[in-house]
Design a protein around this motif. Structure first.
Motif, PDB file in Angstrom:
ATOM      1  N   VAL A 120       0.856  -1.195   0.000  1.00  0.00           N
ATOM      2  CA  VAL A 120       0.000   0.000   0.000  1.00  0.00           C
ATOM      3  C   VAL A 120       0.893   1.247   0.000  1.00  0.00           C
ATOM      4  O   VAL A 120       0.971   1.982   0.987  1.00  0.00           O
ATOM      5  N   PRO A 121       1.577   1.507  -1.102  1.00  0.00           N
ATOM      6  CA  PRO A 121       2.626   2.534  -1.110  1.00  0.00           C
ATOM      7  C   PRO A 121       2.131   3.948  -0.852  1.00  0.00           C
ATOM      8  O   PRO A 121       2.800   4.728  -0.170  1.00  0.00           O
ATOM      9  N   THR A 122       0.962   4.309  -1.386  1.00  0.00           N
ATOM     10  CA  THR A 122       0.478   5.676  -1.205  1.00  0.00           C
ATOM     11  C   THR A 122       0.149   5.940   0.259  1.00  0.00           C
ATOM     12  O   THR A 122       0.503   6.993   0.816  1.00  0.00           O
ATOM     13  N   THR A 123      -0.522   4.998   0.904  1.00  0.00           N
ATOM     14  CA  THR A 123      -0.886   5.167   2.309  1.00  0.00           C
ATOM     15  C   THR A 123       0.353   5.214   3.193  1.00  0.00           C
ATOM     16  O   THR A 123       0.439   6.015   4.134  1.00  0.00           O
ATOM     17  N   MET A 124       1.331   4.345   2.900  1.00  0.00           N
ATOM     18  CA  MET A 124       2.547   4.339   3.721  1.00  0.00           C
ATOM     19  C   MET A 124       3.378   5.603   3.492  1.00  0.00           C
ATOM     20  O   MET A 124       4.078   6.052   4.398  1.00  0.00           O
ATOM     21  N   ASP A 125       3.281   6.181   2.311  1.00  0.00           N
ATOM     22  CA  ASP A 125       3.997   7.433   2.113  1.00  0.00           C
ATOM     23  C   ASP A 125       3.336   8.559   2.909  1.00  0.00           C
ATOM     24  O   ASP A 125       4.026   9.453   3.426  1.00  0.00           O
ATOM     25  N   ARG A 126       2.004   8.524   3.032  1.00  0.00           N
ATOM     26  CA  ARG A 126       1.335   9.509   3.893  1.00  0.00           C
ATOM     27  C   ARG A 126       1.757   9.317   5.347  1.00  0.00           C
ATOM     28  O   ARG A 126       1.974  10.292   6.076  1.00  0.00           O
ATOM     29  N   LEU A 127       1.872   8.063   5.771  1.00  0.00           N
ATOM     30  CA  LEU A 127       2.321   7.805   7.138  1.00  0.00           C
ATOM     31  C   LEU A 127       3.753   8.292   7.334  1.00  0.00           C
ATOM     32  O   LEU A 127       4.086   8.882   8.372  1.00  0.00           O
ATOM     33  N   ARG A 128       4.593   8.081   6.335  1.00  0.00           N
ATOM     34  CA  ARG A 128       5.971   8.582   6.414  1.00  0.00           C
ATOM     35  C   ARG A 128       5.992  10.098   6.600  1.00  0.00           C
ATOM     36  O   ARG A 128       6.775  10.636   7.400  1.00  0.00           O
ATOM     37  N   GLN A 129       5.126  10.798   5.868  1.00  0.00           N
ATOM     38  CA  GLN A 129       5.065  12.251   6.013  1.00  0.00           C
ATOM     39  C   GLN A 129       4.611  12.641   7.419  1.00  0.00           C
ATOM     40  O   GLN A 129       5.138  13.594   8.005  1.00  0.00           O
ATOM     41  N   SER A 130       3.647  11.905   7.969  1.00  0.00           N
ATOM     42  CA  SER A 130       3.204  12.190   9.336  1.00  0.00           C
ATOM     43  C   SER A 130       4.325  11.981  10.345  1.00  0.00           C
ATOM     44  O   SER A 130       4.407  12.696  11.349  1.00  0.00           O
ATOM     45  N   LEU A 131       5.174  10.994  10.082  1.00  0.00           N
ATOM     46  CA  LEU A 131       6.291  10.715  10.992  1.00  0.00           C
ATOM     47  C   LEU A 131       7.497  11.596  10.693  1.00  0.00           C
ATOM     48  O   LEU A 131       8.505  11.519  11.405  1.00  0.00           O
ATOM     49  N   ARG A 132       7.401  12.375   9.642  1.00  0.00           N
ATOM     50  CA  ARG A 132       8.491  13.271   9.225  1.00  0.00           C
ATOM     51  C   ARG A 132       9.804  12.519   9.044  1.00  0.00           C
ATOM     52  O   ARG A 132      10.860  12.920   9.540  1.00  0.00           O
ATOM     53  N   LEU A 133       9.713  11.421   8.303  1.00  0.00           N
ATOM     54  CA  LEU A 133      10.899  10.631   7.971  1.00  0.00           C
ATOM     55  C   LEU A 133      11.220  10.836   6.495  1.00  0.00           C
ATOM     56  O   LEU A 133      10.322  11.072   5.679  1.00  0.00           O
ATOM     57  N   PRO A 134      12.493  10.734   6.101  1.00  0.00           N
ATOM     58  CA  PRO A 134      12.855  10.939   4.685  1.00  0.00           C
ATOM     59  C   PRO A 134      12.415   9.754   3.829  1.00  0.00           C
ATOM     60  O   PRO A 134      12.186   8.645   4.331  1.00  0.00           O
ATOM     61  N   GLU A 135      12.306   9.965   2.520  1.00  0.00           N
ATOM     62  CA  GLU A 135      11.923   8.880   1.615  1.00  0.00           C
ATOM     63  C   GLU A 135      12.911   7.726   1.664  1.00  0.00           C
ATOM     64  O   GLU A 135      12.551   6.569   1.386  1.00  0.00           O
ATOM     65  N   THR A 136      14.156   8.004   2.027  1.00  0.00           N
ATOM     66  CA  THR A 136      15.171   6.952   2.105  1.00  0.00           C
ATOM     67  C   THR A 136      14.898   5.948   3.222  1.00  0.00           C
ATOM     68  O   THR A 136      15.595   4.941   3.318  1.00  0.00           O
ATOM     69  N   VAL A 137      13.882   6.189   4.038  1.00  0.00           N
ATOM     70  CA  VAL A 137      13.550   5.240   5.103  1.00  0.00           C
ATOM     71  C   VAL A 137      13.013   3.937   4.523  1.00  0.00           C
ATOM     72  O   VAL A 137      13.052   2.894   5.184  1.00  0.00           O
ATOM     73  N   PHE A 138      12.542   3.974   3.277  1.00  0.00           N
ATOM     74  CA  PHE A 138      11.980   2.763   2.665  1.00  0.00           C
ATOM     75  C   PHE A 138      13.106   1.869   2.152  1.00  0.00           C
ATOM     76  O   PHE A 138      13.364   1.764   0.955  1.00  0.00           O
ATOM     77  N   ARG A 139      13.800   1.250   3.079  1.00  0.00           N
ATOM     78  CA  ARG A 139      14.807   0.245   2.756  1.00  0.00           C
ATOM     79  C   ARG A 139      14.858  -0.782   3.878  1.00  0.00           C
ATOM     80  O   ARG A 139      14.538  -0.490   5.036  1.00  0.00           O
ATOM     81  N   ILE A 140      15.270  -1.969   3.528  1.00  0.00           N
ATOM     82  CA  ILE A 140      15.181  -3.098   4.446  1.00  0.00           C
ATOM     83  C   ILE A 140      16.032  -2.894   5.694  1.00  0.00           C
ATOM     84  O   ILE A 140      15.681  -3.343   6.793  1.00  0.00           O
ATOM     85  N   ASP A 141      17.149  -2.199   5.572  1.00  0.00           N
ATOM     86  CA  ASP A 141      18.056  -2.041   6.708  1.00  0.00           C
ATOM     87  C   ASP A 141      17.527  -1.075   7.757  1.00  0.00           C
ATOM     88  O   ASP A 141      18.125  -0.944   8.832  1.00  0.00           O
ATOM     89  N   GLU A 142      16.427  -0.399   7.465  1.00  0.00           N
ATOM     90  CA  GLU A 142      15.793   0.459   8.469  1.00  0.00           C
ATOM     91  C   GLU A 142      14.872  -0.333   9.388  1.00  0.00           C
ATOM     92  O   GLU A 142      14.438   0.179  10.423  1.00  0.00           O
TER      93      GLU A 142
END
Length: 648
Positions: free
Chosen positions: A593-615
């Protein structure tokens, strides 16, 4: 006394165990350019491929993953559809292509390119690549010219493909007057073209006649042993139903000639290990584990006067057609083949290589870089398609790839086209029947969005259907049930930590330590996540992720981080643990669910680079400033009147 259970690995140890390719290509089964995408296309090919491409992006960086697809333009299907519509074929295909691309964009199918085999940006590249394939296979002896008989329309002076000839079904129990030349879609009867009753041309309505025509045939038996070795190496990693299907075809078989069953039974125990079965006409067919074992048995049987012949009819397929709309056969091969074009199946198997080059050009990168994706043993090629197309993507494509090598009788080495990993999916059913355009029982993907569902809600539901393992029925009641969970408990898991942080901890991640139970749950689910995502096996994984999300609500129930009447240290630890879970959820759910998770990322104020397995398994920093909660999974209009805000 029960044996002690093994302690789960910590997240870092789990991540170290994951095998990571250098680069990867992902492809989805190519839709014909003859109509809109229905939900079956989405569920069985495009969505699983997109989820997998995003998973690989988490694993090795999206810049190292090439996700390519496009319309399957050539051949009779598109030609006939344009003819029925009364439109020029290029104009017709361009409109269909635009419609399909729009649908994919609405469902966030993140292809690097969605092209088409006849499109201007692709055709010159594709013709060059496909003709090179034909020349190499011809030079290696995998192609031979054969003359067969085919329908010819004397009124318009052209040969007719099977789908361009209609007539009465030869099945006496069927009265279909519009059956195809090779099969009847009403009763399923398959027949030789000559058996069709009262045949007529679908173009001119003239009565066609049978005439001789020469074509190139691919002989897959020339590389069947290499194919067998490759396919057997996939036991334990490929889906079992798919593996059984192709392996059963490629294992060498000997057909005993004549009424020799009694003599064979006397010798059976002394022959190399094999399986036996009856074939048409009470013939006996013996299946062996390898070609050397078959030859040993053949020699033993011959010593006792029992003759056998190879049963390898599966291995020979015509790869050219008398159709103007397609890739021309290289003219220098044979004067009799001038004017022939490549059959749509080999055309479409080669197309993803061409699409990769188109994608590279669109990124201002040299086309030659395609070799880094397709010719490197450290890369991985993953293809998602319908179960009924597995024969072509495994056996025909495997033989074609081997046929381009300097030595086609061995597995590929560095610099040669690498054999692919194939993910077959069963059909999506509607009311127990296969969804298809010709049957008219399909729902387009766009129609679902028109009912008020968000694209991510549909993606989530389709991923739960389990098409890799079985046929599944599309059920609106179950779709609604899943949406109620997403708009309810799942939304609450996203919203409650953000609300509590803003109301009680200054809008920041509080200082705390990780809850021990949460740490154990995380290690277990990360192991399951890595294993299931690698296999493209999503349904049970998603239910486990659902339960992991519920751990946030459990922490709120137990420790009440939003209620300052409770001990602050426990509340801080609980909320810190909630954000730990929330970050992991966001990353794990991103492929689905990429669009919803990107909205959640914005709410958490995390960079787009957070979407990687090592995080995964890495907590959010203490004191990290948070944004405001947003609308994540929307409730439908019927639910909205009764659904309240999640608790703070």
């Amino acid at each position: 006394m029960a044996a002690p259970t093994e302690a789960p690995l910590d997240p870092a140890a789990v991540l170290r165990q994951i095998k990571r390719p250098r680069r990867a290509v992902v492809t989805a089964g190519m839709p014909y350019a003859n109509g809109p995408l229905h939900v079956g296309h989405l569920a069985g090919a495009q969505l699983p491929a997109d989820i997998y491409a995003r998973w690989l992006g988490l694993l090795i960086g999206r810049e190292n993953v090439m996700f390519v697809c496009g319309t399957d333009d050539h051949g009779t299907t598109s030609e006939l559809a344009a003819l029925k519509a009364g439109r020029p074929i290029r104009e017709f295909i361009a409109e269909i292509h635009g419609s399909q691309r729009s649908t994919l964009e609405q469902f966030q199918i993140g292809v690097d390119v969605y092209s088409g085999t006849s499109r201007p940006e692709c055709f010159p590249i594709h013709a060059e690549v496909a003709q090179d394939f034909v020349r190499r296979m011809y030079a290696n002896g995998l192609l031979e010219k054969r003359t067969t008989r085919q329908w010819f329309d004397p009124k318009i002076g052209r040969f007719l493909p099977d789908r361009f000839v209609r007539g009465r079904c030869p099945n006496p129990k069927c009265d279909n007057e519009d059956a195809y030349s090779d099969e009847c879609e009403r009763c399923g009867h398959q027949h030789a073209p000559e058996e069709l009753i009262n045949p007529r041309s679908a173009i001119s309505d003239a009565t066609p006649e049978m005439r001789d025509t020469a074509h190139l045939w691919l002989d897959m038996s020339k590389v069947s042993e290499t194919l067998r070795i490759w396919i057997q190496s996939k036991e334990g990693s490929w889906r079992s139903s798919m593996l059984r299907d192709v392996l059963d075809r490629v294992l060498p078989c000997l057909r005993l000639v004549g009424a020799v069953e009694p003599q064979y039974k006397e010798l059976k125990a002394s022959l190399p290990k094999h399986k036996s079965r009856y074939a048409q006409g009470r013939q006996v067919v013996l299946q062996f584990g390898s070609m050397p074992e078959l030859e040993t048995a053949r020699a033993q049987l011959a010593q006792h006067g029992i003759q056998g012949e190879l049963a390898d009819e599966w291995a020979r397929r015509a790869i050219t057609r008398d159709v103007a709309w397609g890739i021309p056969v290289p003219p220098e091969l044979d004067p009799e083949l001038v004017g022939k074009t490549l059959y749509v199946w080999p055309d479409s198997l080669i197309a993803p290589i061409s699409f990769t080059q188109v994608a590279l050009e669109s990124k201002s990168r040299p086309r030659s870089e395609y070799a880094d994706f397709w010719r490197d043993p450290e890369s991985r090629i993953c293809q998602f398609l319908g179960q009924d197309n597995v024969f072509f993507y495994v056996l025909m494509q495997g033989a074609m790839w081997l046929g381009t090598q300097q030595d086609p009788h061995r597995l590929p080495v560095a610099g040669e086209l690498q054999l692919t990993d194939v993910f077959g999916c069963f059909h999506l059913l509607v009311s127990g029947e296969k969804m298809s355009k010709s049957a008219g029982n399909f729902t387009t993907a766009d129609q679902l969005l028109g009912k008020g569902y968000g694209s991510d809600q549909i993606r989530y539901y389709l991923a739960l259907l389990g098409l890799p393992e079985k046929q599944s029925n599309f059920d609106f009641a179950k779709l609604e049930e899943r949406n109620q969970f997403l708009a309810g408990p799942m939304n609450a898991a996203f919203e409650r930590p953000i609300s509590a942080a803003h109301s009680k901890f200054g809008g920041r991640v509080p200082d705390g330590k990780l809850n021990e139970k949460v740490a154990q749950q995380t290690s277990r689910i990360l192991q399951r996540y890595a294993r299931s995502m690698d296999r493209g096996d999503y349904p049970s994984l998603l239910y486990e992720i659902d339960n992991y999300a519920r751990s946030i609500n459990s922490l709120f129930t137990q420790f009440k981080p939003h209620d300052d009447r409770h001990p602050e240290p426990e509340r801080r630890d609980a909320l810190f643990s909630c954000f730990y879970v929330l970050k992991n959820l966001m990353i794990m759910l991103y492929p689905f669910v990429p669009t919803t998770m990107d909205r959640l990322r914005q709410s958490l104020r995390l960079p787009e680079t957070v979407f990687r397995i090592d995080e995964l398994g890495t907590p959010m920093a203490v004191g990290h400033e948070l944004g405001q909660k947003q609308a994540y999974f929307p409730a439908l209009a019927a639910e909205a009147s009764t659904a309240g805000d999640a608790p703070p």
